[in-house]
Scaffold this motif. Structure first.
Motif, PDB file in Angstrom:
ATOM      1  N   ASP A  21       0.773  -1.249   0.053  1.00 47.41           N
ATOM      2  CA  ASP A  21      -0.009   0.083   0.004  1.00 47.41           C
ATOM      3  C   ASP A  21       0.769   1.135   0.017  1.00 47.41           C
ATOM      4  O   ASP A  21       2.198   1.113   0.299  1.00 47.41           O
ATOM      5  CB  ASP A  21      -0.985  -0.009   1.218  1.00 47.41           C
ATOM      6  N   ILE A  22       0.263   2.521  -0.099  1.00 48.15           N
ATOM      7  CA  ILE A  22       1.183   3.631  -0.459  1.00 48.15           C
ATOM      8  C   ILE A  22       2.062   3.830   0.701  1.00 48.15           C
ATOM      9  O   ILE A  22       3.151   4.428   0.554  1.00 48.15           O
ATOM     10  CB  ILE A  22       0.251   4.859  -0.375  1.00 48.15           C
ATOM     11  N   THR A  63       3.976  -0.766  -5.236  1.00 41.86           N
ATOM     12  CA  THR A  63       2.833  -0.096  -4.852  1.00 41.86           C
ATOM     13  C   THR A  63       1.773   0.155  -6.020  1.00 41.86           C
ATOM     14  O   THR A  63       0.702   0.590  -5.954  1.00 41.86           O
ATOM     15  CB  THR A  63       3.356   1.201  -4.381  1.00 41.86           C
ATOM     16  N   ARG A 100      10.137   4.076   1.942  1.00 44.54           N
ATOM     17  CA  ARG A 100       8.631   4.176   2.372  1.00 44.54           C
ATOM     18  C   ARG A 100       8.451   5.543   1.907  1.00 44.54           C
ATOM     19  O   ARG A 100       9.319   6.484   1.962  1.00 44.54           O
ATOM     20  CB  ARG A 100       8.217   3.716   3.780  1.00 44.54           C
TER      21      ARG A 100
END
Length: 187
Positions: A21-22, A63, A100
């Protein structure tokens, strides 16, 4: 030279990894090879940034971001960075790298990467990344809409906001004066 073989290995290694996920973190493992060294026999600071680049590319793939930018004909570019180097990385050291997204504003996506040798963080970078097309910058609200995730920008961590604000004060283009011209102007 850019480590295209290493990049290919990273994409191959994570080809079946679960999607992220983002705000999820991509974790990869690396070894400091002899060709990563500088004249002091430690990992070259430029090579550190290149390895972070590999982490960013695989994160973008996991992602779904790579698929979106290809579909839209967009490109990614680094628009700024702030790096801290804290521990030496020597030949054959084994490293864990984390990558991230920490958030975005109206123009840029902010990513952080950290490199770890055991429990010690050897280096950390904040990257300001832009999405561009043939007309220039693509605003993040448009990027998120193409991503199928339209959402407001989250509040950036204080340290990221402070860096972005400080960097906005930096003169551009930079001065080109010689030291003598600077002294004369200061007098």
């Amino acid at each position: 030279m850019y480590p295209f073989l290493r990049m290919s290995k990273e994409f191959w290694k994570f080809r079946n990894a679960p999607p992220l996920d983002i705000f999820d973190t991509h974790v990869s493992h690396h070894i400091c090879w002899p060709w990563d060294l500088d004249m002091w026999l430690e990992m070259n600071n430029g090579r550190v940034l290149t390895l972070f680049d590999l982490g960013r590319l695989v994160l973008a793939g996991r992602t779904g971001f790579v698929r979106i930018i290809r579909r839209e004909g967009w490109m990614l570019t680094v628009a700024g960075s702030s790096v801290r180097y804290r521990k030496r990385v020597r030949m054959f050291d084994r490293l864990r790298m984390t990558s991230r997204c920490v958030g975005w504003d109206e123009k840029f996506v902010y990513l952080e990467h950290a490199m770890w040798k055991g429990a010690d963080c050897t280096s950390h970078v904040l990257i300001r990344m832009a999405v561009t097309d043939r007309n220039g910058l693509v605003r993040t609200d448009r990027v998120l809409a193409a991503f199928g995730r339209p959402m407001p920008a989250p509040r950036l961590p204080d340290w990221v906001r402070a860096w972005a604000e400080a960097d906005a004060l930096r003169p551009w283009p930079p001065m080109q004066d010689t030291p003598t011209q600077m002294q004369a102007r200061a007098a």
